[in-house]
Motif scaffolding. Structure first.
Motif, PDB file in Angstrom:
ATOM      1  N   GLU A  36      43.830  35.569  46.090  1.00 58.28           N
ATOM      2  CA  GLU A  36      42.892  35.701  44.977  1.00 58.28           C
ATOM      3  C   GLU A  36      42.802  37.163  44.509  1.00 58.28           C
ATOM      4  O   GLU A  36      43.186  38.083  45.219  1.00 58.28           O
ATOM      5  CB  GLU A  36      41.502  35.185  45.362  1.00 58.28           C
ATOM      6  CG  GLU A  36      40.726  36.113  46.258  1.00 58.28           C
ATOM      7  CD  GLU A  36      39.245  35.754  46.313  1.00 58.28           C
ATOM      8  OE1 GLU A  36      38.796  34.878  45.553  1.00 58.28           O
ATOM      9  OE2 GLU A  36      38.545  36.361  47.123  1.00 58.28           O
ATOM     10  N   THR A  37      42.305  37.313  43.291  1.00 61.07           N
ATOM     11  CA  THR A  37      42.150  38.656  42.740  1.00 61.07           C
ATOM     12  C   THR A  37      40.686  38.913  42.479  1.00 61.07           C
ATOM     13  O   THR A  37      40.023  38.149  41.773  1.00 61.07           O
ATOM     14  CB  THR A  37      42.927  38.802  41.429  1.00 61.07           C
ATOM     15  OG1 THR A  37      44.294  38.497  41.682  1.00 61.07           O
ATOM     16  CG2 THR A  37      42.827  40.211  40.898  1.00 61.07           C
ATOM     17  N   LEU A  38      40.200  39.990  43.101  1.00 65.16           N
ATOM     18  CA  LEU A  38      38.818  40.391  42.876  1.00 65.16           C
ATOM     19  C   LEU A  38      38.852  41.685  42.067  1.00 65.16           C
ATOM     20  O   LEU A  38      39.575  42.611  42.400  1.00 65.16           O
ATOM     21  CB  LEU A  38      38.125  40.640  44.222  1.00 65.16           C
ATOM     22  CG  LEU A  38      36.721  41.245  44.138  1.00 65.16           C
ATOM     23  CD1 LEU A  38      35.742  40.219  43.611  1.00 65.16           C
ATOM     24  CD2 LEU A  38      36.276  41.758  45.491  1.00 65.16           C
ATOM     25  N   GLU A 221      42.295  39.508  32.189  1.00 66.16           N
ATOM     26  CA  GLU A 221      43.689  39.118  32.313  1.00 66.16           C
ATOM     27  C   GLU A 221      44.045  38.635  33.718  1.00 66.16           C
ATOM     28  O   GLU A 221      44.796  37.686  33.888  1.00 66.16           O
ATOM     29  CB  GLU A 221      44.587  40.293  31.911  1.00 66.16           C
ATOM     30  CG  GLU A 221      46.025  39.944  31.720  1.00 66.16           C
ATOM     31  CD  GLU A 221      46.279  39.260  30.382  1.00 66.16           C
ATOM     32  OE1 GLU A 221      47.444  39.030  30.091  1.00 66.16           O
ATOM     33  OE2 GLU A 221      45.325  38.953  29.641  1.00 66.16           O
ATOM     34  N   VAL A 222      43.529  39.318  34.754  1.00 75.05           N
ATOM     35  CA  VAL A 222      44.021  39.013  36.104  1.00 75.05           C
ATOM     36  C   VAL A 222      42.997  38.472  37.090  1.00 75.05           C
ATOM     37  O   VAL A 222      43.386  37.830  38.072  1.00 75.05           O
ATOM     38  CB  VAL A 222      44.660  40.275  36.750  1.00 75.05           C
ATOM     39  CG1 VAL A 222      45.888  40.707  35.977  1.00 75.05           C
ATOM     40  CG2 VAL A 222      43.663  41.392  36.868  1.00 75.05           C
ATOM     41  N   ALA A 223      41.711  38.709  36.884  1.00 78.40           N
ATOM     42  CA  ALA A 223      40.763  38.476  37.969  1.00 78.40           C
ATOM     43  C   ALA A 223      40.375  37.012  38.118  1.00 78.40           C
ATOM     44  O   ALA A 223      40.357  36.245  37.158  1.00 78.40           O
ATOM     45  CB  ALA A 223      39.515  39.320  37.749  1.00 78.40           C
ATOM     46  N   ASP A 224      40.091  36.621  39.374  1.00 76.15           N
ATOM     47  CA  ASP A 224      39.463  35.324  39.626  1.00 76.15           C
ATOM     48  C   ASP A 224      37.953  35.504  39.711  1.00 76.15           C
ATOM     49  O   ASP A 224      37.195  34.715  39.196  1.00 76.15           O
ATOM     50  CB  ASP A 224      39.970  34.745  40.943  1.00 76.15           C
ATOM     51  CG  ASP A 224      41.478  34.575  40.927  1.00 76.15           C
ATOM     52  OD1 ASP A 224      41.978  34.008  39.941  1.00 76.15           O
ATOM     53  OD2 ASP A 224      42.142  35.042  41.867  1.00 76.15           O
ATOM     54  N   ARG A 225      37.583  36.562  40.429  1.00 74.17           N
ATOM     55  CA  ARG A 225      36.158  36.868  40.531  1.00 74.17           C
ATOM     56  C   ARG A 225      35.952  38.318  40.115  1.00 74.17           C
ATOM     57  O   ARG A 225      36.879  39.118  40.178  1.00 74.17           O
ATOM     58  CB  ARG A 225      35.669  36.674  41.970  1.00 74.17           C
ATOM     59  CG  ARG A 225      35.496  35.201  42.327  1.00 74.17           C
ATOM     60  CD  ARG A 225      34.907  35.035  43.715  1.00 74.17           C
ATOM     61  NE  ARG A 225      35.750  35.651  44.722  1.00 74.17           N
ATOM     62  CZ  ARG A 225      35.346  36.634  45.514  1.00 74.17           C
ATOM     63  NH1 ARG A 225      34.119  37.095  45.413  1.00 74.17           N
ATOM     64  NH2 ARG A 225      36.154  37.149  46.411  1.00 74.17           N
ATOM     65  N   VAL A 226      34.741  38.651  39.735  1.00 74.49           N
ATOM     66  CA  VAL A 226      34.493  40.013  39.269  1.00 74.49           C
ATOM     67  C   VAL A 226      33.168  40.545  39.828  1.00 74.49           C
ATOM     68  O   VAL A 226      32.217  39.781  40.026  1.00 74.49           O
ATOM     69  CB  VAL A 226      34.524  40.085  37.718  1.00 74.49           C
ATOM     70  CG1 VAL A 226      33.474  39.187  37.117  1.00 74.49           C
ATOM     71  CG2 VAL A 226      34.358  41.507  37.218  1.00 74.49           C
ATOM     72  N   GLU A 236      26.173  42.719  39.301  1.00 75.74           N
ATOM     73  CA  GLU A 236      26.374  41.288  39.168  1.00 75.74           C
ATOM     74  C   GLU A 236      27.704  40.933  39.786  1.00 75.74           C
ATOM     75  O   GLU A 236      28.656  41.712  39.717  1.00 75.74           O
ATOM     76  CB  GLU A 236      26.373  40.916  37.677  1.00 75.74           C
ATOM     77  CG  GLU A 236      26.561  39.447  37.404  1.00 75.74           C
ATOM     78  CD  GLU A 236      26.041  39.044  36.026  1.00 75.74           C
ATOM     79  OE1 GLU A 236      25.593  39.918  35.283  1.00 75.74           O
ATOM     80  OE2 GLU A 236      26.103  37.845  35.728  1.00 75.74           O
ATOM     81  N   GLN A 237      27.808  39.772  40.425  1.00 73.85           N
ATOM     82  CA  GLN A 237      29.134  39.305  40.808  1.00 73.85           C
ATOM     83  C   GLN A 237      29.228  37.806  40.704  1.00 73.85           C
ATOM     84  O   GLN A 237      28.247  37.095  40.800  1.00 73.85           O
ATOM     85  CB  GLN A 237      29.539  39.803  42.196  1.00 73.85           C
ATOM     86  CG  GLN A 237      28.645  39.400  43.340  1.00 73.85           C
ATOM     87  CD  GLN A 237      29.270  39.870  44.648  1.00 73.85           C
ATOM     88  OE1 GLN A 237      30.455  39.677  44.878  1.00 73.85           O
ATOM     89  NE2 GLN A 237      28.472  40.507  45.494  1.00 73.85           N
ATOM     90  N   GLY A 238      30.445  37.348  40.474  1.00 72.14           N
ATOM     91  CA  GLY A 238      30.630  35.911  40.335  1.00 72.14           C
ATOM     92  C   GLY A 238      32.010  35.607  39.803  1.00 72.14           C
ATOM     93  O   GLY A 238      32.829  36.503  39.603  1.00 72.14           O
ATOM     94  N   ALA A 239      32.247  34.318  39.553  1.00 69.33           N
ATOM     95  CA  ALA A 239      33.524  33.905  38.999  1.00 69.33           C
ATOM     96  C   ALA A 239      33.677  34.509  37.610  1.00 69.33           C
ATOM     97  O   ALA A 239      32.695  34.682  36.888  1.00 69.33           O
ATOM     98  CB  ALA A 239      33.596  32.385  38.929  1.00 69.33           C
ATOM     99  N   LEU A 240      34.915  34.823  37.272  1.00 68.66           N
ATOM    100  CA  LEU A 240      35.176  35.524  36.012  1.00 68.66           C
ATOM    101  C   LEU A 240      34.596  34.783  34.807  1.00 68.66           C
ATOM    102  O   LEU A 240      33.878  35.355  33.998  1.00 68.66           O
ATOM    103  CB  LEU A 240      36.683  35.710  35.839  1.00 68.66           C
ATOM    104  CG  LEU A 240      37.094  36.341  34.516  1.00 68.66           C
ATOM    105  CD1 LEU A 240      36.716  37.797  34.486  1.00 68.66           C
ATOM    106  CD2 LEU A 240      38.579  36.172  34.277  1.00 68.66           C
TER     107      LEU A 240
END
Lengths: 548, 303
Positions: A36-38, A221-226, A236-240
């Motif tokens: 996964e990409t964070l 472009e690339v992230a799954d979560r941010v 804040e964090q969560g799914a893109l």
């Protein structure tokens, strides 16, 4: 305990400085799994890189101190590793790539030896390492890997260097790749290619990617979560998709809102009747290549500008978009009188700007002022703000009597949204956005008709970028200014420019009204530029077309 | 924006008081300044203040060791091979030493800076000529140059200064040129060009103030090198002639007695190092105090 590959819990880092204790980050928690990409998204000073530095053991202690929290990687406590254990992890299981690949590559070693270096350090026999390095170069799409293995960093382009860095980083098939602003120094079309390569490599190797960036476009472009960070804390964090469509925090909303090109096109007024201010006719600039100690010409030449023509009318904003090497800087320098063109003509209100008469030229040039890209570099660090803003009057004697300088500086500071009290301070005491405001105040000092913005907002954080563009818009209304807005990126000009000229290889390949360029690009290069925009923005402009 | 609070607001005191406070806050620089004042005072008034007979030969006191109080304070640092008091000779020597070192350093600094500015700013053929000239100067042994000057002109203090200044000039020239080449490409210089600023304005307002700190530090390092090479020139008979003396000459003269009377070379050596170190520390302070981005280091404790 957790089953995550890499987990950061309640991380707190602070620095002890002479001025007291500065908290770099507080209560930062996140995790990363295989495949996964964070993305950690934040503006400068948000502390987005600090947790990555803590993972890699790159924080200098002292003055740094990790005062709370834990980092576990594959069940191992990363904060209490011996140096020997650390070496087993860094580069082998967690690899890192940086923003500036030229700075991160050693100029005196061949590219091949730098890729094999980490493999040999981690126990791969040299012949085997060499074979794998060539394969890796091929994998990251460097043409002729056998030959280029022996070449040196300066023989590669910026994008290729980042590919080389990537090859070196994935050489040991790491579980985690940390990418710190990997594409910020690259042109948009190159950025798109590198991001694509990253995704392909991730799909093949199943590594987890930690992407640290200030660019929302890269994130989409690339992230799954941010994770959105600000002032050392996680906002804040969560799914893109969730963060993009339904941001919970005001700061995230503000950040999303500040992204250029989100607000459609500039409101247009009818400019059919207005006068032409600036006219550039068939401008060309050839550089002869010199050699030897006596600087003799070799007969070869480089065409930096090739038959460029454009016009700017009063009150208009003309966007000039091109990637590095497109000739846009040469164009700006010619308009500012910093370089003499080889052919062609520049007219200001019908008068030539290229005659040799310096006194007459200085009168005309006064009407064209410039704001440069990097406000840190464009302000003399040894001059107070007052002297910086007053310099145009010192150069052009007779414009304003010295007795009025003080009051006028105060007025200008207020116009650009600073306080008159700031006049006695020095540039280093201001933030990047404030410095750019000082540069704008200096440009306004001679009451010009045209301001050339040479990448004037490219070095700024997005929210600051939006504020500065807001300021430029207001000044346009108040003073009837025209702008030549030079940028390397299309979205920035979208909601500001009336017309756009796209440059490539020293030529203007396409000119037109901003909507036409964005919605009906004709030249293949313009189409390529538009396609390099991150997915989310492409999506948005497509959506906009339908209801229309 | 947090860094905005770091600078204490300037109080409306006079600039002199302000700089004295800033000097006081850097204790090393303060002591250095005191020492340099002492040396300067010694050079100016020292010879007049010394008791009669301090410089006469005294064969009974040949190579008298230091710290023997019964001979009187003049002999505190011992006496040389002719029984002359080392302390008294140090004071006498300070005049020529400072005169030669300061003027040689100043001349080479100014000339090197001007040529370096020209070379770095004009580029092209002017640069080539100046830089190749500097290369020739650097590869030419300064002793050989000294001998030529000695041959053509008569030996005198001013000729030593000329030889020293010429032989050290290339160091400033190259440093200055390198710095100018870097700074002239910075954007604030381009911004000034875009404004239509004259060459003089760009050189003196924008480039020079950013080059001077480096050259100042270099000059103070050169200070001690000049004092020592002066002694070898004087040894050749080009420079000061006996009975006049300099610290460098004292070091050179004492060399033959190092095993039996170390103090002959030691004290002038100490004087040279202390002066050079003081000059360096003071230059460091000046650099900090004149740099807007660094000045807070000398101010913030005052808050």
């Amino acid at each position: 305990m957790s089953s995550h590959l890499l987990e950061v819990r309640d991380l707190g880092v602070r620095f002890h400085t002479r001025a007291g204790v500065v908290d770099a980050v507080q209560n930062v928690s996140w995790h990363l799994d295989r495949g996964e990409t964070l993305a950690i998204l934040g503006e400068s000073g948000s502390g987005k890189s600090v947790s990555a530095s803590a993972i890699m053991g790159l924080i200098d202690m002292p003055p740094g101190e990790i005062h709370s929290g834990s980092i576990t990687f594959d069940g191992r406590d990363m904060l209490n590793l011996t140096l020997a254990e650390r070496r087993q992890v860094n580069g082998k299981r967690i690899a890192m790539i940086f923003q500036d690949p030229l700075a991160a590559l050693n100029p005196v070693y061949s590219v091949g030896s730098q890729i094999t270096e980490s493999m040999i350090v981690h126990g791969v026999p040299p012949t085997e390492a060499r074979k794998r390095a060539v394969a890796l170069l091929d994998r990251v799409a460097i043409p002729e890997p056998e030959r280029r293995f022996h070449e040196y960093p300066h023989q590669f382009s910026g994008g290729q260097r980042q590919r080389v860095m990537l090859a070196a980083a994935i050489a040991m098939q790491p579980d985690v790749l940390i990418a710190d602003e990997p594409t910020s120094a690259l042109d948009v079309t190159v950025q798109a290619e590198i991001l694509k390569l990253l995704k392909t490599l991730q799909a093949e190797t199943g590594m987890g990617i930690l992407m640290i960036t200030h660019d929302l476009g890269v994130v989409t472009e690339v992230a799954d979560r941010v994770i959105v960070m600000r002032r050392g804390e996680v906002v804040e964090q969560g799914a893109l998709s969730r963060v993009l469509t339904a941001p919970e925090r005001p700061y995230t909303r503000q950040l999303l809102d500040a992204v250029p090109g989100r607000h459609g096109f500039a409101a247009r007024e009818d400019r059919a009747k207005t006068e032409t201010l600036l006219e550039v006719k068939n401008l060309s600039k050839f550089y002869g290549v010199t050699s030897g100690i006596m600087h003799t010409l070799t007969g070869r030449e480089i065409r930096a500008l090739n038959d460029v023509s454009l016009t700017l009318t009063k009150g208009e904003v003309l966007g000039i978009v091109g990637e590095s090497g497109s000739g846009k800087s040469t164009l700006v320098n010619t308009l500012l009188g910093l370089t003499t063109p080889s052919q062609g003509e520049v007219l200001y209100r019908g008068q030539t700007m290229l005659s040799g008469d310096n006194r007459a030229m200085s009168k005309i040039r006064r009407n064209i002022q410039v704001v440069f890209q990097d406000p840190t570099a464009s302000l003399n660090p040894r001059m107070s703000v007052r002297r910086i803003i007053a310099e145009p009057w010192a150069v052009h004697k007779g414009v304003l009597p010295r007795a009025q300088w003080r009051g006028r500086v105060a007025e200008l500071l207020e116009q650009v949204g600073l306080s008159p009290d700031h006049a006695d301070r020095y540039p280093h005491q201001f933030s990047g956005g404030q410095r750019q405001r000082i540069a704008i105040a200096r440009a306004l000092a001679l009451q010009p008709e045209i301001i050339i913005c040479d990448e004037a907002v490219s070095a700024l954080d997005v929210s600051v970028q939006a504020q500065v563009i807001q300021l430029l818009k207001r000044l346009r209304q108040d003073h009837g200014l025209s702008y030549l807005f030079v940028a390397h990126d299309l979205p920035v000009v979208q909601d500001f420019a009336d017309r756009v000229a796209v440059m490539q290889g020293g030529r203007i390949v396409e000119t037109g009204r901003t909507e036409d360029i964005f919605e009906r690009p004709e030249h293949p290069y313009t189409q390529k530029l538009l396609d390099s925009r991150p997915a989310e923005e492409r999506e948005r402009s497509r959506r906009k077309e339908i209801p229309a | 924006m947090s860094d905005m609070t770091q600078t204490a607001p300037l109080r409306p005191e006079s600039a002199v008081a302000e700089s004295f406070m800033m000097l006081w806050r850097d204790k090393f620089a303060f002591v250095s300044a005191l020492f340099l004042l002492l040396v300067t005072a010694a050079a100016l008034f020292g010879p007049a203040l010394l008791p009669d007979g301090a410089m006469t030969m005294n064969l009974r006191g040949r190579n008298a060791p230091p710290f023997e109080w019964e001979r009187g304070w003049v002999y505190l640092l011992g006496a040389d091979n002719l029984g002359r008091a080392v302390l008294a000779r140090l004071v006498i020597a300070s005049r020529y030493t400072l005169m030669i070192a300061v003027s040689a350093v100043l001349i080479s600094l100014v000339a090197g800076t001007v040529l370096g500015l020209l070379a770095g700013y004009c580029r092209g053929r002017v640069e080539t000529v100046i830089v190749r000239g500097a290369d020739i100067l650097m590869s030419f042994p300064s002793l050989l140059l000294a001998l030529i000057v000695l041959f053509v002109l008569s030996p005198s203090v001013s000729n030593v200064v000329i030889v020293l200044a010429i032989s050290r000039l290339a160091v400033y020239l190259r440093t200055c040129r390198a710095e100018v080449m870097e700074i002239r490409e910075r954007q604030f210089v381009t911004a000034a060009r875009a404004l239509g600023a004259s060459h003089a304005r760009m050189i003196f307002i924008h480039i020079l103030p950013n080059v001077i700190p480096t050259l100042m530090t270099l000059a103070t390092l050169e200070f001690s090198a000049v004092m020592l090479s002066e002694s070898s020139l004087s040894f050749l008979g080009l420079g000061v002639q006996a009975p006049a003396v300099t610290w460098g000459l004292m070091v050179a003269e004492g060399r033959g007695y190092l095993a039996s009377a170390w103090w002959l070379s030691f004290w002038p050596g100490v004087a040279i190092s202390l002066t050079a170190i003081s000059a360096n520390l003071l230059a460091n302070w000046v650099r900090t105090a004149t740099d807007p981005a660094q000045r807070w280091r000398l101010e913030w404790r005052a808050k």
